[in-house]
Motif scaffolding. Structure first.
Motif, PDB file in Angstrom:
ATOM      1  N   TYR A 158       0.831  -1.212   0.000  1.00  0.00           N
ATOM      2  CA  TYR A 158       0.000   0.000   0.000  1.00  0.00           C
ATOM      3  C   TYR A 158       0.862   1.257   0.000  1.00  0.00           C
ATOM      4  N   ILE A 159       1.964   1.232   0.738  1.00  0.00           N
ATOM      5  CA  ILE A 159       2.833   2.412   0.748  1.00  0.00           C
ATOM      6  C   ILE A 159       3.412   2.654  -0.636  1.00  0.00           C
ATOM      7  N   GLN A 160       3.871   1.601  -1.304  1.00  0.00           N
ATOM      8  CA  GLN A 160       4.466   1.798  -2.625  1.00  0.00           C
ATOM      9  C   GLN A 160       3.412   2.254  -3.641  1.00  0.00           C
ATOM     10  N   TYR A 161       2.166   1.803  -3.455  1.00  0.00           N
ATOM     11  CA  TYR A 161       1.099   2.224  -4.374  1.00  0.00           C
ATOM     12  C   TYR A 161       0.842   3.724  -4.245  1.00  0.00           C
ATOM     13  N   PHE A 162       0.744   4.200  -3.010  1.00  0.00           N
ATOM     14  CA  PHE A 162       0.400   5.610  -2.808  1.00  0.00           C
ATOM     15  C   PHE A 162       1.599   6.543  -2.955  1.00  0.00           C
ATOM     16  N   THR A 163       2.804   6.000  -3.014  1.00  0.00           N
ATOM     17  CA  THR A 163       4.000   6.832  -3.210  1.00  0.00           C
ATOM     18  C   THR A 163       4.573   6.662  -4.622  1.00  0.00           C
ATOM     19  N   LYS A 164       3.744   6.133  -5.547  1.00  0.00           N
ATOM     20  CA  LYS A 164       4.140   6.005  -6.959  1.00  0.00           C
ATOM     21  C   LYS A 164       5.302   5.029  -7.153  1.00  0.00           C
ATOM     22  N   THR A 165       5.259   3.946  -6.461  1.00  0.00           N
ATOM     23  CA  THR A 165       6.189   2.811  -6.606  1.00  0.00           C
ATOM     24  C   THR A 165       7.663   3.213  -6.665  1.00  0.00           C
ATOM     25  N   PRO A 166       8.198   3.770  -5.569  1.00  0.00           N
ATOM     26  CA  PRO A 166       9.640   4.047  -5.541  1.00  0.00           C
ATOM     27  C   PRO A 166      10.440   2.744  -5.595  1.00  0.00           C
ATOM     28  N   GLU A 167      11.626   2.822  -6.191  1.00  0.00           N
ATOM     29  CA  GLU A 167      12.413   1.626  -6.463  1.00  0.00           C
ATOM     30  C   GLU A 167      12.711   0.812  -5.197  1.00  0.00           C
ATOM     31  N   ALA A 168      13.070   1.479  -4.109  1.00  0.00           N
ATOM     32  CA  ALA A 168      13.451   0.760  -2.888  1.00  0.00           C
ATOM     33  C   ALA A 168      12.286  -0.070  -2.352  1.00  0.00           C
ATOM     34  N   LEU A 169      11.085   0.503  -2.382  1.00  0.00           N
ATOM     35  CA  LEU A 169       9.922  -0.227  -1.873  1.00  0.00           C
ATOM     36  C   LEU A 169       9.537  -1.362  -2.802  1.00  0.00           C
ATOM     37  N   VAL A 170       9.699  -1.164  -4.109  1.00  0.00           N
ATOM     38  CA  VAL A 170       9.407  -2.244  -5.048  1.00  0.00           C
ATOM     39  C   VAL A 170      10.356  -3.414  -4.800  1.00  0.00           C
ATOM     40  N   ALA A 171      11.621  -3.119  -4.538  1.00  0.00           N
ATOM     41  CA  ALA A 171      12.590  -4.176  -4.234  1.00  0.00           C
ATOM     42  C   ALA A 171      12.192  -4.929  -2.977  1.00  0.00           C
ATOM     43  N   LEU A 172      11.767  -4.189  -1.945  1.00  0.00           N
ATOM     44  CA  LEU A 172      11.306  -4.837  -0.710  1.00  0.00           C
ATOM     45  C   LEU A 172      10.068  -5.697  -0.963  1.00  0.00           C
ATOM     46  N   HIS A 173       9.202  -5.211  -1.842  1.00  0.00           N
ATOM     47  CA  HIS A 173       7.985  -5.950  -2.160  1.00  0.00           C
ATOM     48  C   HIS A 173       8.310  -7.251  -2.889  1.00  0.00           C
ATOM     49  N   MET A 174       9.330  -7.236  -3.741  1.00  0.00           N
ATOM     50  CA  MET A 174       9.751  -8.460  -4.429  1.00  0.00           C
ATOM     51  C   MET A 174      10.324  -9.466  -3.427  1.00  0.00           C
ATOM     52  N   LEU A 175      11.123  -8.964  -2.492  1.00  0.00           N
ATOM     53  CA  LEU A 175      11.613  -9.844  -1.432  1.00  0.00           C
ATOM     54  C   LEU A 175      10.440 -10.397  -0.631  1.00  0.00           C
ATOM     55  N   GLY A 176       9.481  -9.531  -0.324  1.00  0.00           N
ATOM     56  CA  GLY A 176       8.302  -9.968   0.410  1.00  0.00           C
ATOM     57  C   GLY A 176       7.502 -11.020  -0.327  1.00  0.00           C
ATOM     58  N   SER A 177       7.458 -10.909  -1.658  1.00  0.00           N
ATOM     59  CA  SER A 177       6.750 -11.913  -2.454  1.00  0.00           C
ATOM     60  C   SER A 177       7.371 -13.291  -2.265  1.00  0.00           C
ATOM     61  N   CYS A 178       8.703 -13.333  -2.249  1.00  0.00           N
ATOM     62  CA  CYS A 178       9.398 -14.606  -2.002  1.00  0.00           C
ATOM     63  C   CYS A 178       9.073 -15.134  -0.615  1.00  0.00           C
ATOM     64  N   LEU A 179       9.093 -14.249   0.375  1.00  0.00           N
ATOM     65  CA  LEU A 179       8.846 -14.673   1.756  1.00  0.00           C
ATOM     66  C   LEU A 179       7.404 -15.151   1.943  1.00  0.00           C
ATOM     67  N   VAL A 180       6.463 -14.493   1.261  1.00  0.00           N
ATOM     68  CA  VAL A 180       5.071 -14.945   1.323  1.00  0.00           C
ATOM     69  C   VAL A 180       4.953 -16.354   0.763  1.00  0.00           C
ATOM     70  N   TRP A 181       5.578 -16.578  -0.391  1.00  0.00           N
ATOM     71  CA  TRP A 181       5.447 -17.899  -1.018  1.00  0.00           C
ATOM     72  C   TRP A 181       6.137 -18.967  -0.169  1.00  0.00           C
TER      73      TRP A 181
END
Length: 334
Positions: free
Chosen positions: A280-303
């Motif tokens: 949600y933070i990356q969505y409302f802040t126009k997907t900054p690179e650092a948060l997108v990278a964290l989100h990709m890591l999070g995707s791995c951790l979720v799976w």
């Protein structure tokens, strides 16, 4: 140093013919070594996803414009090439590190005593997925970062992570027939959760393919969908997965399931909450690179957390070694 062992021609021939068997005859790793080797493969499967995301987020996807070479004339970046070339080529080199990690897991599993063929096979499945994804990564470059191939590249990495996690789990349990720890209805609910989580990951790749960070500064093709709409679908699926996770935890609690499955469901819920906050933070802040990278890591951790929930629903006991029956001396004398 002690004297070096003599290596005969027969030893060399055996090593060439079947190197894994040759190693297994001369080295027996401890169970902890095998487990650590499998865990390193899991870690590298996550690292390769995160570094692949760094390639896209820095706009370095075409830093090496061809494949398997970096340029038409050179296997590696040349002195005239820039930061993007180094990032892209560095990610390619990490594939070799991943191969080494998977290879180490295969060697450790094959050399273990007793030899567990099922664990070794899982290691080889990882190896062939890595090889397939390396070729697919080359295709991604050759087709100019087509978003559909990029999505397939990520999904195949998720498949690798699934097999790597299963391998690690198998090194920590026996080879007996799996025994369910919960009832059939709970298993069905868990599989519904797995399917929903798989859909969440798949739609996430569509969000990436339709949104910013195409992977290069050039005019890269994007998936022709409304990014806001597909992002909303992604968020809705995330809440479905959260709801199923909460429902599973309450069901496990109600049926007095073992603590293992309950803890894995709790862990998944916590990872989902963290991932949702980042999303949600990356969505409302126009997907900054650092948060997108964290989100990709999070995707791995979720799976990883989803796979752990599924694998926690059964146990595999050790297989007792059969001991030959001793003959009765009295009968022998008779």
């Amino acid at each position: 140093m002690g004297p070096m062992p003599n290596v005969t021609r027969a030893d060399v021939a055996q090593a060439v013919r079947n190197p894994l068997a040759f190693i297994a005859e001369r080295w027996t790793p401890s169970p902890r070594t095998v487990q650590r080797a499998a865990l390193i493969a899991v870690v590298m499967a996550v690292v390769i996803v995160v570094t692949g995301g760094a390639v896209r987020l820095t706009g370095s996807g075409l830093g090496c414009p061809t494949w398997p070479k970096c340029t038409d004339q050179s296997l590696t970046p040349t002195g005239e090439m820039n930061f993007h070339s180094a990032v892209e080529f560095g990610n390619r080199m990490l594939t070799y590190v991943l191969c080494a990690a998977v290879g180490w897991a295969i060697i450790a599993a094959r050399a273990a005593s007793p030899w567990r063929r099922s664990v070794t096979r899982l290691g080889w499945i990882q190896f062939w997925i890595v090889m397939g994804n390396a070729v697919l990564g080359g295709i991604v470059v050759l087709v100019g970062l087509n978003p559909y191939t990029v999505a397939a590249h990520f999904l195949l990495s998720t498949a690798l992570l699934t097999v790597a996690m299963t391998t690690w789990q198998r090194t920590r349990e026996g080879d007996g027939e799996p025994r369910p720890l919960v009832g059939k209805a709970v298993v069905q609910l868990t599989w519904l959760l797995v399917v929903a989580a798989g859909a969440l990951v798949a739609v996430g790749t569509v969000v990436t393919g339709a949104g910013r960070h195409a992977g290069d500064s050039s005019d890269v093709e994007r998936i022709p969908l409304n990014w806001t709409m597909i992002s909303q679908l992604h968020a809705d699926l995330a809440w479905v997965v959260v709801a199923l996770t909460v429902a599973l935890w309450f069901v496990l609690k109600a049926v007095d399931a073992p603590v293992g499955p309950r803890n894995r469901a709790r862990d998944l819920f916590l990872v989902l909450m963290s991932q949702g906050i980042i999303g949600y933070i990356q969505y409302f802040t126009k997907t900054p690179e650092a948060l997108v990278a964290l989100h990709m890591l999070g995707s791995c951790l979720v799976w990883i957390a989803v796979v752990r929930v599924l694998l926690s629903l059964r146990e595999r006991p050790e297989v007792a070694a059969s001991v030959p029956a001793q003959s009765d001396p009295a009968l022998t004398r008779a």
